[in-house]
Write a protein that holds these residues in place. Structure first.
Motif, PDB file in Angstrom:
ATOM      1  N   THR A 125       0.839  -1.212   0.000  1.00 50.62           N
ATOM      2  CA  THR A 125       0.000   0.000   0.000  1.00 50.62           C
ATOM      3  C   THR A 125       0.869   1.255   0.000  1.00 50.62           C
ATOM      4  O   THR A 125       0.568   2.235  -0.691  1.00 50.62           O
TER       5      THR A 125
ATOM      6  N   GLN B 204      -7.955   0.313  -0.272  1.00 53.17           N
ATOM      7  CA  GLN B 204      -8.262  -0.908   0.461  1.00 53.17           C
ATOM      8  C   GLN B 204      -9.595  -0.727   1.199  1.00 53.17           C
ATOM      9  O   GLN B 204     -10.447  -1.584   1.167  1.00 53.17           O
TER      10      GLN B 204
ATOM     11  N   ASP C 210      -5.935  -1.285  -4.727  1.00 54.56           N
ATOM     12  CA  ASP C 210      -5.461  -2.004  -3.553  1.00 54.56           C
ATOM     13  C   ASP C 210      -6.526  -3.017  -3.133  1.00 54.56           C
ATOM     14  O   ASP C 210      -7.617  -2.620  -2.736  1.00 54.56           O
TER      15      ASP C 210
HETATM   16 MG   LIG Z   1      -2.045  -2.710   2.196  1.00 55.87          MG
END
Ligand SMILES: [Mg+2]
Ligand SMILES: Nc1ncnc2c1ncn2[C@@H]1O[C@H](COP(=O)(O)OP(=O)(O)OP(=O)(O)O)[C@@H](O)[C@H]1O
Length: 231
Positions: free
Chosen positions: A48, A93, A169
């Motif tokens: 990330t 995410q 992500d």
């Molecule tokens: Mg991550």
């Protein structure tokens, strides 16, 4: 549009002294136009962090990120905001939809921010909702959607402004495998069709194998995993 990315010596250290965490350490890789790259690796390996630096959301400690030859590291203020807004589509995410808007309005909000032609934007939003299998949920509020549906809306929103770099992500975390595959395939079609660049972080090897290349992140370092899995 024909997008290239060159990352070299890219590093990010969070914090200082005893508490410093070297999250990304000297990463280098380059891509070709139309390439869809998957990044896999254990939790905490820096995936990330790297994606956020490429998307201009996080300032690297050192290194270089060139998009079509233009250096991104060091961009500030308006130039950085322009880069993020015009070139990058980011699916986080934790996808943050606006809860008081419908699925369709969550897509249209991007066009409003960019001052796009709203008639074209509505057509684009409806096309994306269709591709993502959301037409029947188009007028549902974000709070009324399932986790997987919200994730698909977030993907649609990232694609609304036709970004050259599509950074994703964990797109399939809350999608079953058939739906996940379909979503990744729409992302790949979007990237290939327009010579864009797609980078997708995933824990799911079945999804990663749909990509042209798989890169593996370990302790902040990136290595090539397999070559030419799919085309
Ligand atoms: Mg991550
Ligand atoms: N804002 C922050 N401040 C300090 N440390 C951080 C911060 N963000 C991430 N880290 C640390 O940096 C390292 C890399 O984190 P990152 O979120 O990039 O990993 P990841 O590969 O995306 O993990 P996951 O698969 O769990 O999402 C981890 O050790 C993490 O704890």
């Amino acid at each position: 549009m024909s997008v290239t990315l060159e990352v070299s010596n890219l590093s990010k250290t969070y914090g200082e002294g005893d508490r410093a965490v070297a999250a990304v350490r000297g990463v280098r890789f380059a891509t070709e136009p139309g390439e869809f790259v998957a990044i896999v690796g254990p939790s905490g390996s820096g995936k990330t962090t790297m994606l956020a630096m490429i998307g201009g959301l996080l300032t690297p400690t050192s290194g270089s990120i060139r998009v079509n030859g233009q250096e991104i590291v060091g961009l500030r203020g308006k130039a950085l905001a322009e880069y993020r807004r015009r070139k990058v589509g980011f699916v986080f995410q934790a996808n943050n939809l606006l809860p008081f808007l419908t699925a369709r309005e969550n897509l249209l909000v991007m066009a409003r921010i960019n001052g796009s032609d709203m008639r074209a934007a509505r057509a684009r939003a409806d096309q994306l909702l269709e591709e993502l299998g959301l037409t029947h949920r188009r007028d549902a509020l974000a709070t009324e959607l399932s986790g997987g549906e919200r994730q698909r809306v977030a993907i649609g929103r990232a694609l609304m402004n036709d970004p050259e770099l599509v950074l994703v992500d964990e797109p399939t975390a809350s999608l079953d495998s058939a739906r996940g595959r379909q979503v990744v395939q729409s992302l790949i079609a979007e990237v290939k069709g327009r010579d864009k660049l797609g980078i997708m972080v995933t824990h799911d090897m079945a999804m990663a194998e749909l990509a042209d290349r798989i890169l593996e992140m370990h302790d902040g370092q990136l290595t090539e995993r397999l070559a030419g899995v799919a085309g």
